[in-house]
Motif scaffolding. Structure first.
Motif, PDB file in Angstrom:
ATOM      1  N   CYS A  75       0.800  -1.233   0.000  1.00  0.00           N
ATOM      2  CA  CYS A  75       0.000   0.000   0.000  1.00  0.00           C
ATOM      3  C   CYS A  75       0.828   1.276   0.000  1.00  0.00           C
ATOM      4  CB  CYS A  75      -0.954  -0.001   1.195  1.00  0.00           C
ATOM      5  SG  CYS A  75      -0.144   0.143   2.809  1.00  0.00           S
ATOM      6  N   GLY A  76       2.149   1.180   0.228  1.00  0.00           N
ATOM      7  CA  GLY A  76       3.020   2.344   0.182  1.00  0.00           C
ATOM      8  C   GLY A  76       3.009   3.218   1.424  1.00  0.00           C
ATOM      9  N   ARG A  77       2.316   2.808   2.477  1.00  0.00           N
ATOM     10  CA  ARG A  77       2.254   3.608   3.707  1.00  0.00           C
ATOM     11  C   ARG A  77       3.511   3.424   4.548  1.00  0.00           C
ATOM     12  NH1 ARG A  77      -3.243   5.163   4.945  1.00  0.00           N
ATOM     13  NH2 ARG A  77      -2.261   6.325   6.637  1.00  0.00           N
ATOM     14  N   ASN A  78       3.889   4.463   5.274  1.00  0.00           N
ATOM     15  CA  ASN A  78       5.037   4.402   6.175  1.00  0.00           C
ATOM     16  C   ASN A  78       4.693   3.481   7.342  1.00  0.00           C
ATOM     17  OD1 ASN A  78       6.782   4.985   8.410  1.00  0.00           O
ATOM     18  ND2 ASN A  78       7.441   6.813   7.349  1.00  0.00           N
ATOM     19  N   VAL A  79       5.537   2.468   7.576  1.00  0.00           N
ATOM     20  CA  VAL A  79       5.289   1.519   8.663  1.00  0.00           C
ATOM     21  C   VAL A  79       6.383   1.556   9.734  1.00  0.00           C
ATOM     22  CG1 VAL A  79       3.842  -0.042   7.300  1.00  0.00           C
ATOM     23  CG2 VAL A  79       6.328  -0.385   7.330  1.00  0.00           C
ATOM     24  N   GLY A  80       7.419   2.374   9.542  1.00  0.00           N
ATOM     25  CA  GLY A  80       8.482   2.468  10.531  1.00  0.00           C
ATOM     26  C   GLY A  80       9.769   2.978   9.919  1.00  0.00           C
ATOM     27  N   TRP A  81      10.902   2.485  10.429  1.00  0.00           N
ATOM     28  CA  TRP A  81      12.202   2.884   9.892  1.00  0.00           C
ATOM     29  C   TRP A  81      13.245   1.807  10.131  1.00  0.00           C
ATOM     30  CZ3 TRP A  81      10.132   5.274  14.250  1.00  0.00           C
ATOM     31  CH2 TRP A  81      10.829   5.142  15.428  1.00  0.00           C
ATOM     32  N   LYS A  82      14.353   1.937   9.404  1.00  0.00           N
ATOM     33  CA  LYS A  82      15.493   1.036   9.547  1.00  0.00           C
ATOM     34  C   LYS A  82      16.673   1.835  10.093  1.00  0.00           C
ATOM     35  CE  LYS A  82      18.638  -2.080   7.169  1.00  0.00           C
ATOM     36  NZ  LYS A  82      19.107  -2.622   5.913  1.00  0.00           N
ATOM     37  N   TYR A  83      17.324   1.286  11.110  1.00  0.00           N
ATOM     38  CA  TYR A  83      18.544   1.890  11.633  1.00  0.00           C
ATOM     39  C   TYR A  83      19.709   1.490  10.735  1.00  0.00           C
ATOM     40  CZ  TYR A  83      16.287   2.967  16.119  1.00  0.00           C
ATOM     41  OH  TYR A  83      15.482   3.460  17.108  1.00  0.00           O
ATOM     42  N   GLU A  84      20.349   2.455  10.138  1.00  0.00           N
ATOM     43  CA  GLU A  84      21.536   2.186   9.326  1.00  0.00           C
ATOM     44  C   GLU A  84      22.806   2.381  10.143  1.00  0.00           C
ATOM     45  OE1 GLU A  84      21.687   0.842   6.424  1.00  0.00           O
ATOM     46  OE2 GLU A  84      19.598   0.981   5.820  1.00  0.00           O
ATOM     47  N   ILE A  85      22.900   3.537  10.829  1.00  0.00           N
ATOM     48  CA  ILE A  85      24.086   3.840  11.629  1.00  0.00           C
ATOM     49  C   ILE A  85      23.643   4.406  12.973  1.00  0.00           C
ATOM     50  CG2 ILE A  85      26.205   5.215  11.804  1.00  0.00           C
ATOM     51  CD1 ILE A  85      26.157   5.389   8.712  1.00  0.00           C
ATOM     52  N   ALA A  86      24.182   3.857  14.038  1.00  0.00           N
ATOM     53  CA  ALA A  86      24.004   4.419  15.375  1.00  0.00           C
ATOM     54  C   ALA A  86      25.319   5.102  15.743  1.00  0.00           C
ATOM     55  CB  ALA A  86      23.662   3.326  16.372  1.00  0.00           C
ATOM     56  N   HIS A  87      25.268   6.385  16.027  1.00  0.00           N
ATOM     57  CA  HIS A  87      26.487   7.146  16.277  1.00  0.00           C
ATOM     58  C   HIS A  87      26.995   6.989  17.710  1.00  0.00           C
ATOM     59  CE1 HIS A  87      26.347   8.993  12.301  1.00  0.00           C
ATOM     60  NE2 HIS A  87      25.039   9.051  12.476  1.00  0.00           N
ATOM     61  N   GLU A  88      26.131   6.537  18.623  1.00  0.00           N
ATOM     62  CA  GLU A  88      26.532   6.273  20.009  1.00  0.00           C
ATOM     63  C   GLU A  88      26.973   4.817  20.124  1.00  0.00           C
ATOM     64  OE1 GLU A  88      26.452   8.575  22.509  1.00  0.00           O
ATOM     65  OE2 GLU A  88      25.692  10.103  21.136  1.00  0.00           O
ATOM     66  N   LYS A  89      28.090   4.594  20.777  1.00  0.00           N
ATOM     67  CA  LYS A  89      28.637   3.234  20.893  1.00  0.00           C
ATOM     68  C   LYS A  89      27.636   2.265  21.551  1.00  0.00           C
ATOM     69  CE  LYS A  89      32.846   0.861  22.249  1.00  0.00           C
ATOM     70  NZ  LYS A  89      34.176   1.004  22.843  1.00  0.00           N
ATOM     71  N   SER A  90      26.906   2.756  22.556  1.00  0.00           N
ATOM     72  CA  SER A  90      25.956   1.894  23.274  1.00  0.00           C
ATOM     73  C   SER A  90      24.739   1.510  22.430  1.00  0.00           C
ATOM     74  CB  SER A  90      25.485   2.578  24.550  1.00  0.00           C
ATOM     75  OG  SER A  90      24.732   3.738  24.238  1.00  0.00           O
ATOM     76  N   GLN A  91      24.543   2.163  21.300  1.00  0.00           N
ATOM     77  CA  GLN A  91      23.379   1.922  20.454  1.00  0.00           C
ATOM     78  C   GLN A  91      23.697   1.119  19.195  1.00  0.00           C
ATOM     79  OE1 GLN A  91      20.257   2.935  21.603  1.00  0.00           O
ATOM     80  NE2 GLN A  91      21.558   3.290  23.394  1.00  0.00           N
ATOM     81  N   LYS A  92      24.921   0.659  19.046  1.00  0.00           N
ATOM     82  CA  LYS A  92      25.361  -0.062  17.842  1.00  0.00           C
ATOM     83  C   LYS A  92      24.539  -1.323  17.559  1.00  0.00           C
ATOM     84  CE  LYS A  92      28.802   2.468  16.322  1.00  0.00           C
ATOM     85  NZ  LYS A  92      28.753   3.086  15.005  1.00  0.00           N
ATOM     86  N   TYR A  93      23.949  -1.921  18.597  1.00  0.00           N
ATOM     87  CA  TYR A  93      23.146  -3.142  18.402  1.00  0.00           C
ATOM     88  C   TYR A  93      21.943  -2.904  17.493  1.00  0.00           C
ATOM     89  CZ  TYR A  93      19.505  -1.505  21.594  1.00  0.00           C
ATOM     90  OH  TYR A  93      18.476  -0.802  22.171  1.00  0.00           O
ATOM     91  N   LYS A  94      21.533  -1.649  17.308  1.00  0.00           N
ATOM     92  CA  LYS A  94      20.369  -1.321  16.473  1.00  0.00           C
ATOM     93  C   LYS A  94      20.689  -1.320  14.980  1.00  0.00           C
ATOM     94  CE  LYS A  94      18.343   1.748  19.916  1.00  0.00           C
ATOM     95  NZ  LYS A  94      18.017   3.151  20.198  1.00  0.00           N
ATOM     96  N   GLU A  95      21.950  -1.224  14.617  1.00  0.00           N
ATOM     97  CA  GLU A  95      22.312  -1.112  13.213  1.00  0.00           C
ATOM     98  C   GLU A  95      21.812  -2.311  12.408  1.00  0.00           C
ATOM     99  OE1 GLU A  95      26.233   1.737  13.567  1.00  0.00           O
ATOM    100  OE2 GLU A  95      26.538  -0.375  13.113  1.00  0.00           O
ATOM    101  N   GLY A  96      21.134  -2.019  11.306  1.00  0.00           N
ATOM    102  CA  GLY A  96      20.588  -3.064  10.452  1.00  0.00           C
ATOM    103  C   GLY A  96      19.259  -3.617  10.929  1.00  0.00           C
ATOM    104  N   LYS A  97      18.736  -3.090  12.045  1.00  0.00           N
ATOM    105  CA  LYS A  97      17.460  -3.548  12.603  1.00  0.00           C
ATOM    106  C   LYS A  97      16.337  -2.614  12.174  1.00  0.00           C
ATOM    107  CE  LYS A  97      19.609  -6.741  14.986  1.00  0.00           C
ATOM    108  NZ  LYS A  97      20.888  -6.818  14.326  1.00  0.00           N
ATOM    109  N   PHE A  98      15.103  -3.045  12.401  1.00  0.00           N
ATOM    110  CA  PHE A  98      13.921  -2.343  11.916  1.00  0.00           C
ATOM    111  C   PHE A  98      12.978  -2.004  13.059  1.00  0.00           C
ATOM    112  CE2 PHE A  98      15.568  -5.046   8.639  1.00  0.00           C
ATOM    113  CZ  PHE A  98      15.491  -4.284   7.484  1.00  0.00           C
ATOM    114  N   ILE A  99      12.411  -0.831  12.992  1.00  0.00           N
ATOM    115  CA  ILE A  99      11.320  -0.433  13.894  1.00  0.00           C
ATOM    116  C   ILE A  99      10.026  -0.495  13.100  1.00  0.00           C
ATOM    117  CG2 ILE A  99      10.234   1.533  15.055  1.00  0.00           C
ATOM    118  CD1 ILE A  99      12.390   0.418  16.760  1.00  0.00           C
TER     119      ILE A  99
END
Length: 104
Positions: A75-99
């Motif tokens: 349907c083309g509707r926005n359903v979330g986002w993808k983390y490409e780069i986390a600039h904070e070291k503690s957030q690196k686990y999100k890279e490549g993951k989807f919300i």
């Protein structure tokens, strides 16, 4: 333009609120403790039947991230986002993951 090909998942799924197409298996769910502009959001390891928009820098509560909005292939509707780069070291686990946003 070619035919629209959608993946149909077997098992318990998270689906697009707008058209019902499958987006992810619940076994790919990593966390339910995320939030977005519409309320709750879920972090998934992998998703299907989506395409990504352009990359952009966003300042979120957990720091600066490079993300791409994701849209339902059907349907083309926005359903979330993808983390490409986390600039904070503690957030690196999100890279490549989807919300995926949980619509109320």
């Amino acid at each position: 333009m070619g035919r629209l090909y959608l993946v149909k998942l077997d098992g318990r799924t998270y689906s697009c609120k707008f058209c019902g197409s499958h987006l992810a298996l619940f076994k790919e769910l990593m966390s339910k403790s995320f939030h977005c502009g519409n309320g709750k959001a879920y972090l998934f390891n992998t998703v299907v039947n989506v395409y990504a928009g352009p990359l952009e820098e966003r300042l979120m509560t957990t720091g600066l991230h490079t993300v791409a909005d994701i849209y339902c292939n059907c349907c083309g509707r926005n359903v979330g986002w993808k983390y490409e780069i986390a600039h904070e070291k503690s957030q690196k686990y999100k890279e490549g993951k989807f919300i995926l946003e949980r619509w109320q």
